[in-house]
Scaffold this active site. Structure first.
Site, PDB file in Angstrom:
ATOM      1  N   GLN A  23     -25.522 -18.106 -52.705  1.00  0.00           N
ATOM      2  CA  GLN A  23     -24.785 -18.674 -53.832  1.00  0.00           C
ATOM      3  C   GLN A  23     -25.590 -19.781 -54.510  1.00  0.00           C
ATOM      4  O   GLN A  23     -25.667 -19.843 -55.735  1.00  0.00           O
ATOM      5  CB  GLN A  23     -23.428 -19.213 -53.346  1.00  0.00           C
ATOM      6  CG  GLN A  23     -22.429 -18.115 -53.002  1.00  0.00           C
ATOM      7  CD  GLN A  23     -22.911 -17.216 -51.860  1.00  0.00           C
ATOM      8  OE1 GLN A  23     -23.428 -17.694 -50.853  1.00  0.00           O
ATOM      9  NE2 GLN A  23     -22.751 -15.915 -52.028  1.00  0.00           N
ATOM     10  N   ARG A  78     -39.086 -20.227 -50.265  1.00  0.00           N
ATOM     11  CA  ARG A  78     -38.002 -19.250 -50.385  1.00  0.00           C
ATOM     12  C   ARG A  78     -38.473 -17.807 -50.312  1.00  0.00           C
ATOM     13  O   ARG A  78     -37.879 -16.997 -49.613  1.00  0.00           O
ATOM     14  CB  ARG A  78     -37.207 -19.492 -51.673  1.00  0.00           C
ATOM     15  CG  ARG A  78     -36.117 -20.499 -51.462  1.00  0.00           C
ATOM     16  CD  ARG A  78     -35.332 -20.836 -52.700  1.00  0.00           C
ATOM     17  NE  ARG A  78     -34.311 -21.798 -52.312  1.00  0.00           N
ATOM     18  CZ  ARG A  78     -33.815 -22.743 -53.106  1.00  0.00           C
ATOM     19  NH1 ARG A  78     -34.240 -22.845 -54.344  1.00  0.00           N
ATOM     20  NH2 ARG A  78     -32.905 -23.565 -52.661  1.00  0.00           N
ATOM     21  N   ILE A  80     -23.455   3.473 -40.171  1.00  0.00           N
ATOM     22  CA  ILE A  80     -23.794   4.897 -40.175  1.00  0.00           C
ATOM     23  C   ILE A  80     -24.011   5.413 -38.755  1.00  0.00           C
ATOM     24  O   ILE A  80     -23.630   6.532 -38.425  1.00  0.00           O
ATOM     25  CB  ILE A  80     -25.053   5.154 -41.049  1.00  0.00           C
ATOM     26  CG1 ILE A  80     -24.706   4.914 -42.516  1.00  0.00           C
ATOM     27  CG2 ILE A  80     -25.572   6.579 -40.855  1.00  0.00           C
ATOM     28  CD1 ILE A  80     -25.893   4.999 -43.459  1.00  0.00           C
ATOM     29  N   LEU A  81     -24.598   4.584 -37.900  1.00  0.00           N
ATOM     30  CA  LEU A  81     -24.870   5.060 -36.544  1.00  0.00           C
ATOM     31  C   LEU A  81     -23.660   4.933 -35.619  1.00  0.00           C
ATOM     32  O   LEU A  81     -23.723   5.299 -34.437  1.00  0.00           O
ATOM     33  CB  LEU A  81     -26.090   4.347 -35.968  1.00  0.00           C
ATOM     34  CG  LEU A  81     -27.412   4.747 -36.645  1.00  0.00           C
ATOM     35  CD1 LEU A  81     -28.579   3.996 -36.035  1.00  0.00           C
ATOM     36  CD2 LEU A  81     -27.652   6.248 -36.570  1.00  0.00           C
ATOM     37  N   GLU A 128     -32.284 -21.910 -46.036  1.00  0.00           N
ATOM     38  CA  GLU A 128     -33.170 -22.085 -47.193  1.00  0.00           C
ATOM     39  C   GLU A 128     -32.401 -21.884 -48.500  1.00  0.00           C
ATOM     40  O   GLU A 128     -32.911 -21.384 -49.486  1.00  0.00           O
ATOM     41  CB  GLU A 128     -34.331 -21.084 -47.099  1.00  0.00           C
ATOM     42  CG  GLU A 128     -35.541 -21.440 -47.916  1.00  0.00           C
ATOM     43  CD  GLU A 128     -36.384 -22.531 -47.282  1.00  0.00           C
ATOM     44  OE1 GLU A 128     -36.009 -23.045 -46.213  1.00  0.00           O
ATOM     45  OE2 GLU A 128     -37.402 -22.899 -47.881  1.00  0.00           O
ATOM     46  N   ALA A 134     -24.086 -32.615 -46.074  1.00  0.00           N
ATOM     47  CA  ALA A 134     -24.985 -32.215 -47.156  1.00  0.00           C
ATOM     48  C   ALA A 134     -25.717 -30.948 -46.763  1.00  0.00           C
ATOM     49  O   ALA A 134     -26.698 -30.972 -46.040  1.00  0.00           O
ATOM     50  CB  ALA A 134     -25.986 -33.334 -47.460  1.00  0.00           C
ATOM     51  N   GLU A 159     -27.583 -32.158 -43.553  1.00  0.00           N
ATOM     52  CA  GLU A 159     -26.761 -33.091 -42.776  1.00  0.00           C
ATOM     53  C   GLU A 159     -25.352 -32.511 -42.725  1.00  0.00           C
ATOM     54  O   GLU A 159     -25.019 -31.595 -43.477  1.00  0.00           O
ATOM     55  CB  GLU A 159     -26.749 -34.466 -43.452  1.00  0.00           C
ATOM     56  CG  GLU A 159     -28.143 -35.075 -43.515  1.00  0.00           C
ATOM     57  CD  GLU A 159     -28.161 -36.422 -44.213  1.00  0.00           C
ATOM     58  OE1 GLU A 159     -27.079 -36.912 -44.605  1.00  0.00           O
ATOM     59  OE2 GLU A 159     -29.262 -36.966 -44.358  1.00  0.00           O
ATOM     60  N   GLN A 164     -25.936  14.497 -56.896  1.00  0.00           N
ATOM     61  CA  GLN A 164     -24.798  15.402 -56.686  1.00  0.00           C
ATOM     62  C   GLN A 164     -25.015  16.331 -55.510  1.00  0.00           C
ATOM     63  O   GLN A 164     -24.074  16.905 -54.984  1.00  0.00           O
ATOM     64  CB  GLN A 164     -24.548  16.241 -57.955  1.00  0.00           C
ATOM     65  CG  GLN A 164     -24.168  15.442 -59.174  1.00  0.00           C
ATOM     66  CD  GLN A 164     -25.377  14.971 -59.961  1.00  0.00           C
ATOM     67  OE1 GLN A 164     -26.381  14.556 -59.388  1.00  0.00           O
ATOM     68  NE2 GLN A 164     -25.278  15.019 -61.281  1.00  0.00           N
TER      69      GLN A 164
END
Lengths: 365, 423
Positions: free
Chosen positions: B404, B277, B374-375, B400, B148, B145, B313
């Site tokens: 957080q 979920r 990257i592109l 959903e 909410a 809502e 590396q």
């Protein structure tokens, strides 16, 4: 089928190894780190749990079959207790498992029964070299075929228990391809530094520089015999072991920080009740689980002989190393100033946590 | 039990089919429906309805029990269900095609999931059978809502029992209802859908008074007040719905009609989310996979190969980024798979399902953002779908339960804290 639960045998192993990790390894961890050595009895007791022995078939003196999944499960548990102790217990794996996976029949018969039926003994392997761009597939140590012998020349670093090693597998580039060679104790031209490596962490594990100055081994000492072997298989198994150890250390740090956060008060509440801390813990827990599953999948793929097993092992090792750094760093952060003091173990785990970026070669499953 | 990662054959087979669907029926239309928000991709919906009916896939409707020994065959050993594992895999593949389309795939979506999780047998039969009917049919969940969002316990929609007629009277305003329009508005091409509306039957009881109600399409007093214009997932309608003295029969309530001093009603809602979920996580990961594959494809076209196996590396920055994305994607998918595997095996998965959602929200946004970055000029251009996936993926970290709120759920589980102990 997808399935995410260890089988009964693995559960029993986890329980047994877990008890040893908590009751034996963990209590001496700090003292061992500060004193830069492990009590031999401790390692002997770990050896008697029979993790390696259970990976070697009866024909070679063991009592089971090697499974990378089982090895990863045991590896995490051991490292949860203490990384140096875990790696010490597992050091003979570095010699025995490459022989089991890639060795010739003669090599298996010569070495495996001797190792698994005996007490813990320093059988080891030398892979890492002291260079920032160390690459297991582009070694600077070389092996050259001369007549009926291979001549090995180069320098190795961080070789666990090299000082008194009964024998070691030395990895060297043979025509540009990494191959393992069994180098016996006191081979002419083999020099082990007297003093152990001085590292940022993992000080209880004695590792050494090893110099090979034209060390000659017979053709039969090439891992797998005359035709050699696929080193990628060994490397992948080392990567899974590295990831599993990273999981153990990370879980130790995570649980310690979690428990601390539930005890420590600030502003009238436990700090775990503050989202700033709780969210860190949530992410730590999530990442550990995520990397555990990736490690399991890589191990399973190795066992099942899947095409992408080697890549997956590479990803798992890299992902777990990053995760371990994040988790151990945050564990120190959650303890704040106390985390920085050596009375708590988190700073030790943080030093170990960074190491997983280069520990591949320290363990094998 | 064991540790195993072999894709079950039925799942692998369905995935092959769905991949073709994703390419032919979804990708080819993605751009059009992104740019024509609120138009309805009927072709896709009708095709999917027919196809899924034929395959018996994608629906949570209770399956008729097959012969149990009476037909002379030997009774087979009962295997653990893989229903949720299949569903998560299908959703991942459909979202790989187009997550906006996926959200309006007939089959009941979150509304049906709520009935499946909290309804009794009679209700499941009554409300879920329709999804295998003649026309594509949808159902939606109305929880949020204006006041909410993640704080679902402060929902103000009310349900009062009219004892004379034995009907519930619903009043309130719901927003952000995914597929709300297609579930409620009686389109000629659609079967009769429904909404599952969350409301309180006793505001003084707090969470204990929370219940959900099945509101049939076309119920008088219920109105689609607004259709949102969004950042992404534009093929999927997001509705605001007002309920003014809307009457539903007594047995439209999912769960007990009386309020005890427990929070089982609210827990019913949360149980639904435990089940859904990881499915939402799966959808986010489908988008992420699309973006990562596109990135690798474009790099390969331009002669950039990813040299797996090299130490960090020695890798180029692009290689490191791509490899990190792969680690994120694979591990997030495994978390998701574990969460649905637990649901299939009747293990409590509140922790794992929220973990999977936290991770998928992160991974979905990060991978799509990275790919666009990257592109460069290619990534930003609407000639390709990548920029759309970037916009689509963001929703995974929001609906959903935001990343957080899910972190909060994970933290409470990890710490053994109640909602009061960790707010």
């Amino acid at each position: 089928m997808y399935s995410f639960e260890p089988n009964e045998e693995q559960k029993m192993l986890i329980e047994t190894v877990g008890k040893y990790a908590i009751n034996d390894l963990r209590p001496v961890a700090r003292e061992a780190e500060e004193g830069k050595s492990l009590p031999p009895k401790l390692v002997a007791k770990g050896w008697e749990l029979g993790v390696l022995q259970a990976s070697i078939p009866e024909a070679y003196g063991g009592f089971g079959d090697r499974s990378a999944v089982t090895g990863a499960l045991a590896g995490e548990e051991l490292a949860f207790g203490n990384l140096a102790g875990a790696l010490a217990v597992e050091t003979p794996n570095l010699f025995a498992l490459p022989i089991l996976l890639c060795g010739s029949e003669e090599q298996k018969q010569e070495y495996l029964p001797k190792i698994v039926e005996g007490n813990w003994a320093p059988y080891t392997s030398a892979l890492i070299e002291f260079a920032f761009d160390f690459d297991p597939n582009a070694l600077k140590t070389t092996a050259t075929l001369k007549g009926e012998e291979y001549v090995i020349t180069g320098e190795k670093a961080y070789v666990p228990f090299a000082k008194n090693a009964e024998a070691m597998i030395v990895y060297a580039a043979l025509d540009g391809v990494t191959q393992g060679f069994i180098v016996p104790k006191a081979a002419p031209g083999l020099t082990v530094e007297n003093e152990a490596e001085k590292m940022m962490g993992l000080n209880a594990l004695p590792t050494f520089r090893v110099r090979l100055d034209g060390v000659k081994v017979p053709l039969a000492n090439r891992l797998g015999g005359a035709s050699g072997h696929d080193f990628e298989r060994i490397l992948a198994s080392m990567r899974v072991a590295n990831a599993a150890a990273a999981l153990g250390v990370s879980r130790a740090a995570f649980e310690y920080a979690r428990d601390y956060a539930k005890e420590r008060e600030a502003f009238g509440v436990k700090i775990a009740q503050k989202q700033a801390i709780a969210f860190m813990l949530a992410e730590m827990g999530t990442e550990i689980e995520a990397m555990r599953l990736l490690t399991w999948e890589a191990a399973w793929k190795l066992d099942a002989g899947k095409d992408d097993a080697f890549i997956e092992a590479y990803l798992a090792s890299m992902g777990a190393a990053d995760m371990a750094m994040m988790v151990t760093d945050r564990a120190v952060q959650i303890l704040g100033g106390h985390g920085y003091i050596r009375e708590h173990p988190v700073e030790m785990w943080m030093r170990e946590g960074r190491g997983f970026a280069m520990f591949t070669g320290f363990a094998m499953v | 039990m064991t540790i195993e990662f072999e894709t079950p054959k039925p799942i692998a087979q369905t995935q092959l089919v769905l991949k073709t669907v994703a390419e032919e029926m979804m990708r080819s239309k993605s751009r059009y429906f992104d740019e024509h928000e609120h138009e309805i991709p009927w072709d896709y919906m009708e095709f999917m309805h027919t196809a899924m009916k034929a395959m018996g896939a994608g629906s949570l409707a209770p399956k008729k029990e097959k012969g149990n020994g009476h037909d002379g065959g030997e009774q087979k050993e009962k295997r653990p269900s893989i229903a949720y594992q299949s569903l998560a895999s299908q959703i991942e593949m459909l979202a790989w095609g187009d997550v906006g389309f996926y959200l309006i795939t007939p089959g009941g979506g979150l509304g049906a999931a709520a009935v499946a999780a909290a309804g009794n047998d009679a209700q499941k039969e009554k409300y879920l059978a329709r999804f295998s009917g003649e026309k594509p049919t949808l159902a939606a969940m109305c929880m949020t809502e204006a006041g909410a969002g993640s704080d679902t316990s402060s929902i103000r929609t009310r349900a009062m029992l009219d004892e004379k007629t034995n009907e519930w009277i619903l009043n309130g305003e719901k927003i952000f209802v995914t597929a709300g329009d297609k579930s409620f508005t009686e389109y000629e091409k659609l079967g009769k859908g429904f909404l599952v509306v969350w409301a309180s039957i006793d505001p003084s009881a707090g969470r204990a008074g929370m219940r959900s109600f099945v509101v049939e399409a076309g119920t008088p007093g219920v109105k689609i007040a607004k259709l949102e214009h969004k950042l992404g997932i534009r093929a999927s309608d997001t509705a605001s719905i007002s309920l003014v003295d809307a009457r539903v029969p007594f047995d439209a309530i999912l769960g007990s009609p009386t309020v005890e001093k427990t929070t089982t009603g609210f827990k019913g809602a949360m149980a639904t989310f435990d089940a859904t979920r990881p499915l939402v996580a799966a959808s986010g990961l489908g988008v992420a996979r699309a973006a990562l594959e596109f990135l690798k494809e474009k790099l390969a076209e331009n002669g950039v190969q990813i040299r797996y196996g090299l130490p960090r590396q020695k890798l180029s920055n692009i290689e490191r980024e791509v490899i990190d994305c792969e680690i994120m994607l694979k591990s997030a998918w495994l978390l998701t798979l574990k969460a649905v595997w637990m649901a299939d095996n009747k293990k409590s998965n509140a922790l794992e399902s929220s973990m999977s959602k936290v991770k998928a929200g992160d991974v979905g946004t990060k991978i799509t953002q990275k790919a666009v970055e990257i592109l460069g000029p290619l990534g930003y251009n609407r000639e390709f779908l990548l920029e759309k996936w970037f916009r689509d993926a963001k929703i995974t970290d929001i609906y959903e339960g935001t990343g957080q709120i899910n972190r909060l759920v994970v933290a409470r589980q990890i710490l053994g804290y109640s909602g009061a102990e960790l707010r």
